[in-house]
Design a protein around this motif. Structure first.
Motif, PDB file in Angstrom:
ATOM      1  N   LEU A  63       0.835  -1.202   0.000  1.00  0.00           N
ATOM      2  CA  LEU A  63       0.000   0.000   0.000  1.00  0.00           C
ATOM      3  C   LEU A  63       0.871   1.253   0.000  1.00  0.00           C
ATOM      4  O   LEU A  63       0.635   2.189  -0.768  1.00  0.00           O
ATOM      5  CB  LEU A  63      -0.939   0.002   1.206  1.00  0.00           C
ATOM      6  CG  LEU A  63      -1.791   1.255   1.383  1.00  0.00           C
ATOM      7  CD1 LEU A  63      -2.746   1.426   0.215  1.00  0.00           C
ATOM      8  CD2 LEU A  63      -2.559   1.188   2.693  1.00  0.00           C
ATOM      9  N   ALA A  64       1.903   1.268   0.849  1.00  0.00           N
ATOM     10  CA  ALA A  64       2.795   2.435   0.915  1.00  0.00           C
ATOM     11  C   ALA A  64       3.527   2.639  -0.412  1.00  0.00           C
ATOM     12  O   ALA A  64       3.645   3.775  -0.891  1.00  0.00           O
ATOM     13  CB  ALA A  64       3.794   2.260   2.054  1.00  0.00           C
ATOM     14  N   ALA A  65       4.010   1.559  -1.022  1.00  0.00           N
ATOM     15  CA  ALA A  65       4.703   1.678  -2.309  1.00  0.00           C
ATOM     16  C   ALA A  65       3.760   2.212  -3.379  1.00  0.00           C
ATOM     17  O   ALA A  65       4.127   3.091  -4.166  1.00  0.00           O
ATOM     18  CB  ALA A  65       5.282   0.323  -2.732  1.00  0.00           C
ATOM     19  N   GLY A  66       2.534   1.699  -3.402  1.00  0.00           N
ATOM     20  CA  GLY A  66       1.562   2.170  -4.385  1.00  0.00           C
ATOM     21  C   GLY A  66       1.208   3.630  -4.203  1.00  0.00           C
ATOM     22  O   GLY A  66       1.070   4.374  -5.180  1.00  0.00           O
ATOM     23  N   ASP A  70       1.630   6.708  -6.784  1.00  0.00           N
ATOM     24  CA  ASP A  70       0.526   7.599  -7.119  1.00  0.00           C
ATOM     25  C   ASP A  70       0.872   9.057  -6.864  1.00  0.00           C
ATOM     26  O   ASP A  70       0.447   9.936  -7.603  1.00  0.00           O
ATOM     27  CB  ASP A  70      -0.726   7.225  -6.330  1.00  0.00           C
ATOM     28  CG  ASP A  70      -1.562   6.173  -7.039  1.00  0.00           C
ATOM     29  OD1 ASP A  70      -1.200   5.777  -8.169  1.00  0.00           O
ATOM     30  OD2 ASP A  70      -2.573   5.732  -6.470  1.00  0.00           O
ATOM     31  N   VAL A  71       1.635   9.318  -5.805  1.00  0.00           N
ATOM     32  CA  VAL A  71       2.046  10.687  -5.490  1.00  0.00           C
ATOM     33  C   VAL A  71       2.878  11.268  -6.636  1.00  0.00           C
ATOM     34  O   VAL A  71       2.776  12.443  -6.959  1.00  0.00           O
ATOM     35  CB  VAL A  71       2.833  10.731  -4.159  1.00  0.00           C
ATOM     36  CG1 VAL A  71       3.564  12.038  -3.976  1.00  0.00           C
ATOM     37  CG2 VAL A  71       1.892  10.483  -2.999  1.00  0.00           C
ATOM     38  N   GLU A  77      -4.600   6.698 -11.034  1.00  0.00           N
ATOM     39  CA  GLU A  77      -4.710   6.780  -9.575  1.00  0.00           C
ATOM     40  C   GLU A  77      -5.415   5.554  -9.016  1.00  0.00           C
ATOM     41  O   GLU A  77      -6.437   5.129  -9.526  1.00  0.00           O
ATOM     42  CB  GLU A  77      -5.473   8.037  -9.174  1.00  0.00           C
ATOM     43  CG  GLU A  77      -4.697   9.291  -9.401  1.00  0.00           C
ATOM     44  CD  GLU A  77      -5.447  10.511  -8.940  1.00  0.00           C
ATOM     45  OE1 GLU A  77      -6.338  10.387  -8.077  1.00  0.00           O
ATOM     46  OE2 GLU A  77      -5.149  11.588  -9.449  1.00  0.00           O
ATOM     47  N   GLY A  78      -4.834   4.982  -7.987  1.00  0.00           N
ATOM     48  CA  GLY A  78      -5.421   3.833  -7.329  1.00  0.00           C
ATOM     49  C   GLY A  78      -4.966   2.494  -7.876  1.00  0.00           C
ATOM     50  O   GLY A  78      -5.119   1.478  -7.212  1.00  0.00           O
ATOM     51  N   MET A  79      -4.411   2.476  -9.078  1.00  0.00           N
ATOM     52  CA  MET A  79      -3.969   1.208  -9.647  1.00  0.00           C
ATOM     53  C   MET A  79      -2.739   0.674  -8.924  1.00  0.00           C
ATOM     54  O   MET A  79      -2.671  -0.511  -8.580  1.00  0.00           O
ATOM     55  CB  MET A  79      -3.645   1.353 -11.126  1.00  0.00           C
ATOM     56  CG  MET A  79      -3.236   0.017 -11.755  1.00  0.00           C
ATOM     57  SD  MET A  79      -2.645   0.152 -13.439  1.00  0.00           S
ATOM     58  CE  MET A  79      -0.916   0.465 -13.149  1.00  0.00           C
ATOM     59  N   TYR A  80      -1.762   1.529  -8.670  1.00  0.00           N
ATOM     60  CA  TYR A  80      -0.530   1.081  -8.030  1.00  0.00           C
ATOM     61  C   TYR A  80      -0.741   0.592  -6.591  1.00  0.00           C
ATOM     62  O   TYR A  80      -0.216  -0.462  -6.232  1.00  0.00           O
ATOM     63  CB  TYR A  80       0.544   2.163  -8.068  1.00  0.00           C
ATOM     64  CG  TYR A  80       1.139   2.339  -9.443  1.00  0.00           C
ATOM     65  CD1 TYR A  80       1.897   1.329 -10.022  1.00  0.00           C
ATOM     66  CD2 TYR A  80       0.957   3.512 -10.157  1.00  0.00           C
ATOM     67  CE1 TYR A  80       2.445   1.486 -11.277  1.00  0.00           C
ATOM     68  CE2 TYR A  80       1.497   3.677 -11.412  1.00  0.00           C
ATOM     69  CZ  TYR A  80       2.245   2.661 -11.975  1.00  0.00           C
ATOM     70  OH  TYR A  80       2.784   2.808 -13.220  1.00  0.00           O
TER      71      TYR A  80
END
Length: 176
Positions: A63-66, A70-71, A77-80
């Protein structure tokens, strides 16, 4: 590292490692590249966290990597976050399969994460652009090779964060 650290604190330290890796690989002064390819360390940390600390830590690190991807505005957005959460969970679920061989598991999971994401990106961009298959395959193979080279280093760091030493190889019973 102290072995008395809670699982939440260990996961938070892995997320901090992700943030550090993100800053290192995206800062203008420290563009690390080999063979013309920029090194992507975040999938390696997600795979190592899942293999070493289990699916919960893999989910949190994914979640943190995604969110970090996204940042940066690198894609939809939201895919990663969704993709890396699934990858972290899957790596954590395969944790038991690699007892005593975590390095192989981390390498395999890292290569799979990078390869599947490259294929998804290619399929998405193929619809909207004209990209040749040969440059895509070359870049994917180079990214996979870089993942294999840097996975052991990332694994050692994640093991230190988790408080675990190198696991002993599984002892097989003698044939009767």
């Amino acid at each position: 590292m102290n072995q008395k650290l809670s699982a939440g604190l260990r996961t938070a330290l892995c997320i901090l490692l992700l943030a550090l890796a993100y800053v290192l690989q995206t800062s203008l002064g420290l563009r690390i590249s080999l063979f013309g390819m920029h090194i992507d360390l975040l999938p390696l940390v997600v795979a190592a966290a899942g293999i070493v600390m289990g699916p919960g830590a893999g989910l949190a690190c994914g979640l943190a990597a995604g969110v970090l991807y996204d940042v940066s505005g690198a894609g939809i957005e939201g895919m990663y976050p969704f993709y890396y959460m699934i990858c972290g969970i899957v790596c954590g679920l395969f944790r038991g399969r690699f007892n005593g061989r975590e390095i192989r598991g981390t390498m395999l999971c890292s290569v799979c994460i990078i390869t599947v994401l490259a294929v998804l990106r290619y399929l998405f961009y193929f619809q909207f652009g004209s990209t040749g298959i040969l440059p895509f395959v070359r870049d994917m193979v180079l990214q996979a090779l870089l993942a294999v080279v840097f996975s052991p280093l990332v694994l050692v760091i994640v093991r230190r964060i988790s408080g675990r030493k190198k696991p002993k190889a599984a002892v097989l019973p003698p044939d009767a």
